[in-house]
Design a protein around this motif. Structure first.
Motif, short mmCIF file in Angstrom:
data_model
loop_
_atom_site.label_atom_id
_atom_site.label_comp_id
_atom_site.label_asym_id
_atom_site.label_seq_id
_atom_site.Cartn_x
_atom_site.Cartn_y
_atom_site.Cartn_z
N VAL A 119 0.95 -1.30 0.01
CA VAL A 119 0.02 -0.06 0.12
C VAL A 119 0.75 1.11 0.11
O VAL A 119 1.70 1.42 0.60
CB VAL A 119 -1.09 -0.20 0.99
N GLY A 120 0.34 2.19 -1.01
CA GLY A 120 1.07 3.37 -0.88
C GLY A 120 0.29 4.63 -0.74
O GLY A 120 -0.94 4.53 -0.84
N ALA A 121 0.54 5.66 -0.04
CA ALA A 121 -0.35 6.69 0.21
C ALA A 121 0.36 8.21 0.08
O ALA A 121 1.58 8.50 0.38
CB ALA A 121 -0.82 6.57 1.78
N LEU A 122 -0.50 9.13 -0.42
CA LEU A 122 -0.14 10.48 -0.36
C LEU A 122 -0.88 11.24 0.48
O LEU A 122 -2.29 11.28 0.17
CB LEU A 122 -0.20 10.77 -1.92
N LEU A 123 -0.54 11.57 1.76
CA LEU A 123 -1.21 12.04 2.66
C LEU A 123 -1.30 13.45 2.69
O LEU A 123 -1.72 14.40 2.04
CB LEU A 123 -1.03 11.43 4.14
N ASP A 124 0.02 14.12 3.30
CA ASP A 124 0.16 15.74 3.35
C ASP A 124 1.55 15.77 2.60
O ASP A 124 2.49 15.54 3.29
CB ASP A 124 0.31 16.00 4.79
N ALA A 132 5.01 6.97 -3.04
CA ALA A 132 3.50 6.10 -2.69
C ALA A 132 3.79 4.85 -3.66
O ALA A 132 3.34 3.76 -3.31
CB ALA A 132 2.34 6.73 -3.03
N LEU A 133 4.58 5.23 -4.80
CA LEU A 133 4.78 4.16 -5.88
C LEU A 133 5.79 3.45 -5.60
O LEU A 133 6.23 2.39 -6.39
CB LEU A 133 4.76 4.97 -7.24
N LEU A 134 6.86 3.62 -4.73
CA LEU A 134 7.91 3.03 -4.61
C LEU A 134 8.11 1.74 -4.48
O LEU A 134 8.99 0.99 -5.38
CB LEU A 134 8.93 3.61 -3.27
N GLY A 135 7.26 1.17 -3.89
CA GLY A 135 6.99 -0.66 -3.74
C GLY A 135 6.19 -0.98 -4.33
O GLY A 135 5.93 -2.32 -4.29
N ASP A 136 5.60 -0.46 -5.66
CA ASP A 136 4.93 -1.10 -6.68
C ASP A 136 3.58 -1.52 -6.21
O ASP A 136 3.28 -2.75 -6.35
CB ASP A 136 5.59 -2.02 -7.55
N PRO A 137 2.97 -0.78 -5.04
CA PRO A 137 2.15 -1.60 -4.23
C PRO A 137 0.56 -1.68 -5.21
O PRO A 137 0.45 -1.07 -6.12
CB PRO A 137 1.55 -0.31 -3.29
N GLY A 138 -0.15 -2.55 -4.83
CA GLY A 138 -1.43 -2.76 -5.32
C GLY A 138 -2.40 -1.83 -4.78
O GLY A 138 -3.63 -2.01 -5.65
N VAL A 139 -2.32 -1.24 -3.76
CA VAL A 139 -3.25 -0.23 -3.22
C VAL A 139 -2.80 1.12 -2.95
O VAL A 139 -1.79 1.20 -2.31
CB VAL A 139 -3.95 -0.90 -1.79
N LEU A 140 -3.39 2.09 -3.50
CA LEU A 140 -2.95 3.39 -3.33
C LEU A 140 -4.01 4.38 -2.85
O LEU A 140 -5.20 4.30 -3.26
CB LEU A 140 -2.51 4.06 -4.80
N LEU A 141 -3.71 5.09 -1.74
CA LEU A 141 -4.61 6.04 -1.16
C LEU A 141 -4.16 7.61 -1.38
O LEU A 141 -2.86 7.89 -1.18
CB LEU A 141 -4.72 5.91 0.30
N PHE A 142 -4.95 8.39 -1.92
CA PHE A 142 -4.57 9.67 -2.11
C PHE A 142 -5.50 10.46 -1.33
O PHE A 142 -6.50 10.57 -1.49
CB PHE A 142 -4.43 10.10 -3.54
#
Ligand SMILES: Nc1ncnc2c1ncn2[C@@H]1O[C@H](COP(=O)(O)OP(=O)(O)OP(=O)(O)O)[C@@H](O)[C@H]1O
Length: 302
Positions: free
Chosen positions: A75-80, A141-151
């Protein structure tokens, strides 16, 4: 896949999230909408293991975040986007993150390319523009090539070019079969990006639907002009539709435009105009969240 089940998060007297359940499946961009204070960030934080639910659970690919080893792969996330260490270079910032999750340095180079920051990789993060920081956040967020992304509100503060870029990126990620959840205040923005919408207010689910169903649900009525309204009203009423008059026109609910046209033709009633009308998505959204906004306004006024 993201599964939120009966999620509740209480902060003292505030129920930030209140028995919220929804799912986001792979291959879709799901827009997460709600007025200020609706509980969007709290829900995302719970999915990311940054907030402990008071009750219920939030699962990523069937597991709680805390139970995932090397989570950046899942999972990768863009929060703040503003909350990054300003002294490091963009490259070093990503390299530190990558190493903490056993990700190779070559992946850092690749993601910097992917987000268009290869040319500024050596620049200090603190010197980057907001748009560049946002891209750096996306790279992380994309570094680990995740299957789930939150923005979380990814278009905040971006110029039109940046907004178009993020929109394109999210759609592309979903097309690759990833699960994408993106929060926003703006239904109009989501109409261009999301396949599905999850609307919340006061921490509760208001609506979960495909963008198409939402548009269908808020089809309002058909505006009809005829020189013989009495005859048409009688025919429409007999067919089960309801009508009202407004500024010389009839507004018809309960029958679609083609059915109205056919009915009028069969009865020899002339039709001068026939216009299906739908509420704009923004109006639909305001109508959906009206009660939650009022509640918040009253609460803060106390
Ligand atoms: N750490 C905290 N302590 C106390 N209350 C909090 C905390 N975090 C959030 N809240 C409260 O929980 C509610 C939900 O907040 P949250 O930030 O999740 O909403 P949001 O939908 O993301 O809002 P916005 O669109 O303004 O970002 C709000 O009433 C907020 O004041």
């Amino acid at each position: 896949m993201i599964e939120v089940r009966q999620l509740t998060k209480r902060y003292r007297a505030t129920r930030a999230v209140d028995g919220l359940s929804f799912e986001v499946k792979p291959g879709y961009v799901a827009g997460f909408l709600g007025p200020n204070g609706a509980g969007k960030s709290t829900t995302m934080r719970a999915i990311l293991g940054l907030d402990r639910p008071t009750s219920g659970e939030a699962l990523v690919e069937g597991r709680r975040y805390a139970g995932i080893r090397r989570p950046m792969h899942h999972v990768g996330a863009l929060l703040d986007a503003g909350a990054v260490h300003g002294g490091r270079s963009a490259y070093d910032h990503l390299r530190v993150l990558a190493r903490s999750n056993g990700i190779k340095d070559s992946r850092v180079v690749a993601t910097l390319e992917q987000v268009g920051l290869a040319g500024v990789a050596k620049r200090r993060v603190g010197s980057l523009s907001l748009g560049m920081k946002q891209r750096l956040g996306v790279a992380a967020a994309l570094l680990g090539d995740p299957g789930v992304l939150l923005f979380d509100e990814p278009v905040n503060g971006l110029d039109p070019e940046g907004i178009r870029w993020i929109r394109h990126l999210m759609r592309g990620l979903a097309r690759e079969g990833r699960t994408v959840l993106v929060s926003s205040h703006l239904m109009s923005e989501m109409a261009l990006t999301a396949d599905r919408v999850i609307v919340i207010g006061r921490g509760r689910l208001i609506l979960e639907a495909s963008m198409q169903d939402l548009q269908e649900k808020f089809k309002k009525d058909v505006l009809v002009r005829t020189p013989t309204p009495e005859a048409l009203v009688a025919a429409l009423t007999a067919a089960g539709a309801s009508t009202r008059s407004e500024e010389g026109a009839l507004l018809v609910q309960g029958l679609q435009a083609p059915d109205i046209a056919d009915l009028a033709a069969r009865r020899g009633i002339p039709i001068h105009e026939l216009t299906p009308r739908s509420a704009s998505l923004e109006d639909a959204y305001l109508e959906l969240t009206e009660d939650s906004v009022e509640y918040r306004t009253k609460e803060t006024a106390r």
